[in-house]
Every structure is written in structure tokens, then in C-alpha cells.
Design a protein around this motif. Sequence first.
Motif, PDB file in Angstrom:
ATOM      1  N   MET A   1      43.088   3.921  31.604  1.00 17.11           N
ATOM      2  CA  MET A   1      41.719   3.250  32.260  1.00 17.11           C
ATOM      3  C   MET A   1      41.152   2.275  31.240  1.00 17.11           C
ATOM      4  SD  MET A   1      38.326   5.132  33.586  1.00 17.11           S
ATOM      5  CE  MET A   1      38.734   5.829  35.171  1.00 17.11           C
ATOM      6  N   ASP A   2      40.799   1.290  31.535  1.00 16.01           N
ATOM      7  CA  ASP A   2      40.036   0.295  30.928  1.00 16.01           C
ATOM      8  C   ASP A   2      38.556   0.470  31.316  1.00 16.01           C
ATOM      9  OD1 ASP A   2      42.341  -0.704  29.589  1.00 16.01           O
ATOM     10  OD2 ASP A   2      42.555  -2.396  30.851  1.00 16.01           O
ATOM     11  N   VAL A   3      37.802   0.538  30.129  1.00  8.80           N
ATOM     12  CA  VAL A   3      36.335   0.671  30.455  1.00  8.80           C
ATOM     13  C   VAL A   3      35.610  -0.546  29.591  1.00  8.80           C
ATOM     14  CG1 VAL A   3      34.224   2.148  30.351  1.00  8.80           C
ATOM     15  CG2 VAL A   3      36.373   3.128  31.023  1.00  8.80           C
ATOM     16  N   ILE A   4      34.731  -1.314  30.078  1.00  8.03           N
ATOM     17  CA  ILE A   4      34.310  -2.497  29.394  1.00  8.03           C
ATOM     18  C   ILE A   4      32.490  -2.278  29.341  1.00  8.03           C
ATOM     19  CG2 ILE A   4      33.769  -4.812  29.218  1.00  8.03           C
ATOM     20  CD1 ILE A   4      36.441  -5.271  30.731  1.00  8.03           C
ATOM     21  N   ALA A   5      32.187  -1.961  28.304  1.00  6.47           N
ATOM     22  CA  ALA A   5      30.620  -1.886  28.311  1.00  6.47           C
ATOM     23  C   ALA A   5      29.924  -3.259  28.091  1.00  6.47           C
ATOM     24  CB  ALA A   5      30.131  -1.196  27.050  1.00  6.47           C
ATOM     25  N   CYS A   6      28.957  -3.834  28.951  1.00  9.50           N
ATOM     26  CA  CYS A   6      28.666  -5.284  29.002  1.00  9.50           C
ATOM     27  C   CYS A   6      27.145  -5.319  29.498  1.00  9.50           C
ATOM     28  CB  CYS A   6      29.429  -6.003  29.963  1.00  9.50           C
ATOM     29  SG  CYS A   6      29.564  -5.342  31.570  1.00  9.50           S
ATOM     30  N   CYS A   7      26.559  -6.284  28.879  1.00  7.49           N
ATOM     31  CA  CYS A   7      25.318  -6.801  29.171  1.00  7.49           C
ATOM     32  C   CYS A   7      25.030  -7.528  30.408  1.00  7.49           C
ATOM     33  CB  CYS A   7      24.787  -7.543  28.180  1.00  7.49           C
ATOM     34  SG  CYS A   7      25.293  -9.171  27.919  1.00  7.49           S
TER      35      CYS A   7
ATOM     36  N   LYS B   1      23.898  -7.703  22.274  1.00  3.12           N
ATOM     37  CA  LYS B   1      22.978  -6.941  23.187  1.00  3.12           C
ATOM     38  C   LYS B   1      23.263  -5.673  23.487  1.00  3.12           C
ATOM     39  CE  LYS B   1      21.337 -11.418  25.001  1.00  3.12           C
ATOM     40  NZ  LYS B   1      21.108 -12.315  26.178  1.00  3.12           N
ATOM     41  N   HIS B   2      22.277  -5.001  23.990  1.00  2.89           N
ATOM     42  CA  HIS B   2      22.642  -3.612  24.690  1.00  2.89           C
ATOM     43  C   HIS B   2      23.132  -3.700  25.776  1.00  2.89           C
ATOM     44  CE1 HIS B   2      20.238  -1.184  21.576  1.00  2.89           C
ATOM     45  NE2 HIS B   2      19.244  -2.424  21.553  1.00  2.89           N
ATOM     46  N   ALA B   3      24.324  -2.890  26.038  1.00  5.21           N
ATOM     47  CA  ALA B   3      25.025  -2.951  27.414  1.00  5.21           C
ATOM     48  C   ALA B   3      23.977  -2.252  28.358  1.00  5.21           C
ATOM     49  CB  ALA B   3      26.351  -2.016  27.044  1.00  5.21           C
ATOM     50  N   ILE B   4      24.409  -2.870  29.479  1.00  7.40           N
ATOM     51  CA  ILE B   4      23.494  -2.167  30.916  1.00  7.40           C
ATOM     52  C   ILE B   4      24.503  -1.662  31.719  1.00  7.40           C
ATOM     53  CG2 ILE B   4      22.015  -2.697  32.852  1.00  7.40           C
ATOM     54  CD1 ILE B   4      20.964  -5.071  30.917  1.00  7.40           C
ATOM     55  N   TYR B   5      25.840  -2.012  31.854  1.00  8.11           N
ATOM     56  CA  TYR B   5      26.819  -1.500  32.715  1.00  8.11           C
ATOM     57  C   TYR B   5      28.049  -1.083  31.934  1.00  8.11           C
ATOM     58  CZ  TYR B   5      24.056  -4.690  35.782  1.00  8.11           C
ATOM     59  OH  TYR B   5      23.001  -5.019  36.599  1.00  8.11           O
ATOM     60  N   MET B   6      28.758  -0.087  32.725  1.00  2.77           N
ATOM     61  CA  MET B   6      29.968   0.138  32.537  1.00  2.77           C
ATOM     62  C   MET B   6      31.048  -0.232  33.442  1.00  2.77           C
ATOM     63  SD  MET B   6      30.428   1.549  29.524  1.00  2.77           S
ATOM     64  CE  MET B   6      30.727   2.820  28.701  1.00  2.77           C
ATOM     65  N   VAL B   7      32.053  -1.054  33.343  1.00  4.69           N
ATOM     66  CA  VAL B   7      32.864  -1.517  34.236  1.00  4.69           C
ATOM     67  C   VAL B   7      34.153  -0.983  34.031  1.00  4.69           C
ATOM     68  CG1 VAL B   7      33.551  -3.595  35.301  1.00  4.69           C
ATOM     69  CG2 VAL B   7      31.529  -3.753  34.478  1.00  4.69           C
ATOM     70  N   SER B   8      34.760  -0.436  35.220  1.00  5.73           N
ATOM     71  CA  SER B   8      36.226   0.102  34.736  1.00  5.73           C
ATOM     72  C   SER B   8      36.945   0.078  35.916  1.00  5.73           C
ATOM     73  CB  SER B   8      35.963   1.652  34.473  1.00  5.73           C
ATOM     74  OG  SER B   8      35.495   2.401  35.724  1.00  5.73           O
TER      75      SER B   8
ATOM     76  N   ALA C   1      39.682  -3.375  42.863  1.00  6.19           N
ATOM     77  CA  ALA C   1      38.328  -3.501  42.624  1.00  6.19           C
ATOM     78  C   ALA C   1      37.454  -2.534  41.691  1.00  6.19           C
ATOM     79  CB  ALA C   1      37.653  -3.134  44.091  1.00  6.19           C
ATOM     80  N   PRO C   2      36.737  -3.102  40.730  1.00  5.17           N
ATOM     81  CA  PRO C   2      36.256  -2.459  39.741  1.00  5.17           C
ATOM     82  C   PRO C   2      35.222  -1.533  40.259  1.00  5.17           C
ATOM     83  CG  PRO C   2      35.378  -4.451  39.619  1.00  5.17           C
ATOM     84  CD  PRO C   2      36.352  -4.525  40.471  1.00  5.17           C
ATOM     85  N   GLU C   3      35.121  -0.529  39.530  1.00  4.68           N
ATOM     86  CA  GLU C   3      33.915   0.555  39.581  1.00  4.68           C
ATOM     87  C   GLU C   3      32.702   0.204  38.429  1.00  4.68           C
ATOM     88  OE1 GLU C   3      34.992   4.610  39.537  1.00  4.68           O
ATOM     89  OE2 GLU C   3      36.763   4.218  40.642  1.00  4.68           O
ATOM     90  N   MET C   4      31.519  -0.101  38.802  1.00  2.14           N
ATOM     91  CA  MET C   4      30.514  -0.352  38.201  1.00  2.14           C
ATOM     92  C   MET C   4      29.432   1.057  37.968  1.00  2.14           C
ATOM     93  SD  MET C   4      29.413  -4.128  38.904  1.00  2.14           S
ATOM     94  CE  MET C   4      27.954  -3.937  37.833  1.00  2.14           C
ATOM     95  N   ARG C   5      28.923   1.063  36.871  1.00  2.00           N
ATOM     96  CA  ARG C   5      28.102   2.339  36.658  1.00  2.00           C
ATOM     97  C   ARG C   5      26.823   1.566  35.730  1.00  2.00           C
ATOM     98  NH1 ARG C   5      26.832   6.245  32.995  1.00  2.00           N
ATOM     99  NH2 ARG C   5      28.590   6.057  31.424  1.00  2.00           N
TER     100      ARG C   5
END
Length: 54
Positions: A1-7, A46-53, A25-29
Motif C-alpha cells: 500500500m502506498d501512502v502519501i502525506a501531503c499539504c 510544510k505540515h501535511a494535512i492529508y494522507m492519500v493512499s 480511486a485513492p482514499e483520502m484522510r
Amino acid sequence: MDVIACCKEHVELAIDIIVDEHEVAPEMRILTEEEQLSTTCEYCEKHAIYMVSN
């Protein structure tokens, strides 16, 4: 599973990467305030706001 932390600025890029690599389709949290303080965006400092996986 790929997880990307992003702003907020890079969330579209993270979504595109997940879709391109996995063709699903990605899952966003949205991260909690505590998680945001300790997590940085994978594309900038920057601080991440979302985790996209996938």
C-alpha cells in the motif's frame, strides 16, 4: 500500500500519482491536529494535512 502525506497545495499531485500507479480511486484522510504537527508534506517542507493512499 502506498501512502502519501501531503499539504493542501500538493493533494492533487498525490491523488494523480496514486491513480496513475495503481489505477484505483485513492482514499483520502484528513490528519488530526496532532498528526499535522509531526508530519511534513512529501513534496515540500510544510505540515501535511492529508494522507492519500491506494
